[in-house]
Design a protein around this motif. Sequence first.
Motif, PDB file in Angstrom:
ATOM      1  N   MET A   1       0.509  -1.000   0.609  1.00  0.00           N
ATOM      2  CA  MET A   1       0.007  -0.412  -0.220  1.00  0.00           C
ATOM      3  C   MET A   1       0.490   1.283   0.134  1.00  0.00           C
ATOM      4  SD  MET A   1      -3.455   1.071   0.597  1.00  0.00           S
ATOM      5  CE  MET A   1      -4.357  -0.272   0.872  1.00  0.00           C
ATOM      6  N   LEU A   2       0.499   2.174  -1.321  1.00  0.00           N
ATOM      7  CA  LEU A   2       1.838   2.963  -1.303  1.00  0.00           C
ATOM      8  C   LEU A   2       0.506   3.934   0.064  1.00  0.00           C
ATOM      9  CD1 LEU A   2       4.180   4.585  -2.269  1.00  0.00           C
ATOM     10  CD2 LEU A   2       2.483   5.727  -3.836  1.00  0.00           C
ATOM     11  N   ASN A   3       0.784   5.261   0.467  1.00  0.00           N
ATOM     12  CA  ASN A   3       0.253   6.705   1.671  1.00  0.00           C
ATOM     13  C   ASN A   3       0.742   7.541   1.072  1.00  0.00           C
ATOM     14  OD1 ASN A   3      -1.063   4.648   3.764  1.00  0.00           O
ATOM     15  ND2 ASN A   3       0.708   3.883   4.159  1.00  0.00           N
ATOM     16  N   VAL A   4      -0.107   8.107   1.098  1.00  0.00           N
ATOM     17  CA  VAL A   4       0.176   9.552   0.173  1.00  0.00           C
ATOM     18  C   VAL A   4      -0.696  10.494   0.621  1.00  0.00           C
ATOM     19  CG1 VAL A   4      -0.441  10.925  -1.943  1.00  0.00           C
ATOM     20  CG2 VAL A   4      -0.166   8.646  -1.953  1.00  0.00           C
ATOM     21  N   ALA A   5      -0.038  11.595   1.801  1.00  0.00           N
ATOM     22  CA  ALA A   5      -0.072  12.556   1.965  1.00  0.00           C
ATOM     23  C   ALA A   5      -0.766  13.951   0.821  1.00  0.00           C
ATOM     24  CB  ALA A   5       0.669  12.745   3.735  1.00  0.00           C
ATOM     25  N   LEU A   6      -1.613  13.977   0.994  1.00  0.00           N
ATOM     26  CA  LEU A   6      -2.210  15.464   0.437  1.00  0.00           C
ATOM     27  C   LEU A   6      -2.921  16.850   1.548  1.00  0.00           C
ATOM     28  CD1 LEU A   6      -4.804  13.559  -1.614  1.00  0.00           C
ATOM     29  CD2 LEU A   6      -1.631  14.502  -3.304  1.00  0.00           C
ATOM     30  N   PRO A   7      -2.453  18.294   0.809  1.00  0.00           N
ATOM     31  CA  PRO A   7      -2.095  19.145   1.131  1.00  0.00           C
ATOM     32  C   PRO A   7      -4.196  19.356   1.486  1.00  0.00           C
ATOM     33  CG  PRO A   7      -1.252  19.959  -0.840  1.00  0.00           C
ATOM     34  CD  PRO A   7      -1.570  17.726  -0.625  1.00  0.00           C
ATOM     35  N   ARG A  10      -7.156  23.959  -2.526  1.00  0.00           N
ATOM     36  CA  ARG A  10      -6.829  23.971  -3.972  1.00  0.00           C
ATOM     37  C   ARG A  10      -6.096  22.974  -4.629  1.00  0.00           C
ATOM     38  NH1 ARG A  10      -6.585  28.307  -7.234  1.00  0.00           N
ATOM     39  NH2 ARG A  10      -6.077  29.029  -5.626  1.00  0.00           N
ATOM     40  N   LEU A  11      -4.978  23.296  -3.681  1.00  0.00           N
ATOM     41  CA  LEU A  11      -3.801  22.615  -4.119  1.00  0.00           C
ATOM     42  C   LEU A  11      -4.051  21.134  -4.006  1.00  0.00           C
ATOM     43  CD1 LEU A  11      -0.891  23.157  -5.244  1.00  0.00           C
ATOM     44  CD2 LEU A  11      -0.157  23.004  -2.611  1.00  0.00           C
ATOM     45  N   GLY A  12      -4.201  20.723  -2.830  1.00  0.00           N
ATOM     46  CA  GLY A  12      -4.832  19.326  -2.822  1.00  0.00           C
ATOM     47  C   GLY A  12      -5.442  18.505  -3.815  1.00  0.00           C
ATOM     48  N   GLU A  13      -5.757  19.252  -4.099  1.00  0.00           N
ATOM     49  CA  GLU A  13      -7.294  18.274  -5.208  1.00  0.00           C
ATOM     50  C   GLU A  13      -6.430  18.327  -6.487  1.00  0.00           C
ATOM     51  OE1 GLU A  13     -10.317  17.977  -4.753  1.00  0.00           O
ATOM     52  OE2 GLU A  13     -11.147  19.096  -2.420  1.00  0.00           O
ATOM     53  N   LYS A  14      -5.807  19.173  -7.235  1.00  0.00           N
ATOM     54  CA  LYS A  14      -5.229  19.355  -8.117  1.00  0.00           C
ATOM     55  C   LYS A  14      -4.385  18.482  -7.979  1.00  0.00           C
ATOM     56  CE  LYS A  14      -5.352  24.705  -9.448  1.00  0.00           C
ATOM     57  NZ  LYS A  14      -4.258  25.609  -9.579  1.00  0.00           N
ATOM     58  N   VAL A  15      -3.795  18.252  -6.818  1.00  0.00           N
ATOM     59  CA  VAL A  15      -2.854  17.609  -7.235  1.00  0.00           C
ATOM     60  C   VAL A  15      -3.320  15.570  -7.573  1.00  0.00           C
ATOM     61  CG1 VAL A  15      -0.763  16.160  -5.287  1.00  0.00           C
ATOM     62  CG2 VAL A  15      -0.524  19.092  -6.084  1.00  0.00           C
ATOM     63  N   TYR A  16      -4.231  15.099  -6.569  1.00  0.00           N
ATOM     64  CA  TYR A  16      -4.998  14.542  -6.441  1.00  0.00           C
ATOM     65  C   TYR A  16      -5.170  14.058  -7.916  1.00  0.00           C
ATOM     66  CZ  TYR A  16      -8.252  11.101  -7.245  1.00  0.00           C
ATOM     67  OH  TYR A  16      -8.910   9.452  -7.168  1.00  0.00           O
ATOM     68  N   ALA A  17      -5.778  15.314  -9.212  1.00  0.00           N
ATOM     69  CA  ALA A  17      -6.260  14.755 -10.027  1.00  0.00           C
ATOM     70  C   ALA A  17      -5.124  14.611 -10.715  1.00  0.00           C
ATOM     71  CB  ALA A  17      -7.035  16.273 -10.488  1.00  0.00           C
ATOM     72  N   PHE A  38      -9.106   7.718   2.244  1.00  0.00           N
ATOM     73  CA  PHE A  38      -9.528   7.277   1.417  1.00  0.00           C
ATOM     74  C   PHE A  38      -8.270   6.406   0.324  1.00  0.00           C
ATOM     75  CE2 PHE A  38     -11.284  11.563   1.555  1.00  0.00           C
ATOM     76  CZ  PHE A  38     -13.224  11.030   1.380  1.00  0.00           C
ATOM     77  N   GLU A  39      -8.613   4.732   0.311  1.00  0.00           N
ATOM     78  CA  GLU A  39      -8.849   4.402  -0.221  1.00  0.00           C
ATOM     79  C   GLU A  39      -8.522   3.502  -1.344  1.00  0.00           C
ATOM     80  OE1 GLU A  39      -6.653   1.703   3.377  1.00  0.00           O
ATOM     81  OE2 GLU A  39      -7.470   0.151   2.103  1.00  0.00           O
ATOM     82  N   ASN A  40      -7.866   2.841  -2.155  1.00  0.00           N
ATOM     83  CA  ASN A  40      -7.963   2.034  -3.533  1.00  0.00           C
ATOM     84  C   ASN A  40      -7.598   0.649  -3.371  1.00  0.00           C
ATOM     85  OD1 ASN A  40      -8.900   0.465  -5.632  1.00  0.00           O
ATOM     86  ND2 ASN A  40      -8.736   2.566  -7.013  1.00  0.00           N
ATOM     87  N   ARG A  46      -3.212   4.381  -0.924  1.00  0.00           N
ATOM     88  CA  ARG A  46      -4.182   5.071   0.221  1.00  0.00           C
ATOM     89  C   ARG A  46      -3.844   6.579   0.608  1.00  0.00           C
ATOM     90  NH1 ARG A  46      -2.439   2.867   5.150  1.00  0.00           N
ATOM     91  NH2 ARG A  46      -3.949   1.487   5.169  1.00  0.00           N
ATOM     92  N   TYR A  47      -5.099   7.457   0.166  1.00  0.00           N
ATOM     93  CA  TYR A  47      -4.671   9.088   0.272  1.00  0.00           C
ATOM     94  C   TYR A  47      -5.170   9.540   1.717  1.00  0.00           C
ATOM     95  CZ  TYR A  47      -4.216   8.668  -4.856  1.00  0.00           C
ATOM     96  OH  TYR A  47      -3.533   8.498  -5.873  1.00  0.00           O
TER      97      TYR A  47
END
Length: 209
Positions: A1-7, A10-17, A38-40, A46-47
Amino acid sequence: MLNVALPKGRLGEKVYAMFEKAGFECPAIHEPGRKLIFENEEKQVRYFWVKPSDVAIYVERGAADIGVAGKDILAEYAPDVYELLDLNLGKCRMAVAAKKGFRDNPEKTLRVATKFTNIAKAHYAAQGRDIDIIHLNGSIEIAPILDLSDVIVDIVETGSTLKENNLEVYESFMPISARLIANKPSFKFKNALMQEILGSLSAQVEAEK
Ligand code: PRP
């Protein structure tokens, strides 16, 4: 599982995209609500949404394998992480600002209000300038107005916060943008996965230039 920390934001939304485009989608993230993780499972990813200034802490300590943090945070706290890529997003600059018409008197200790104590200290140490740091947690722009400080060291993006408070940039000294960062051991042990993400994100950044 890769764990990703998103800010968070708005910036985090762009990065998730960008991660989604790289093939690491997690559709549940678009559902409304206050959930933070959130996990897939199928994609082994996992974000989690964290306060932007906390991303580097999660990554440095390995709670996240990768994340996205501003260069301001990396310069201020110097976390022990790898900086993999300049995402060319969230662009702004670190600047010294003061009341309009301010003239620095080098004979006097300069009172500097800031959230970025280490950045400000390093900036003035390089000039051999004597300063008195006043650490604040936000609304820094008020300090010179109330004569709590002579100048502030803060982030300037559009410049409207300064303008609306009758302040102006005195000196800009550090360009800032969002960076992809990785936990050092994770970069070694999950290297194939990280290279795949890095490759796609780099290509996306180039395509936007
Ligand atoms: C940052 C910074 C300035 C503002 C600059 O504040 O501290 O106040 O943004 O942006 P502008 O040049 O586009 O007006 P932030 O929103 O991060 O909040 P805080 O510092 O008050 O926590």
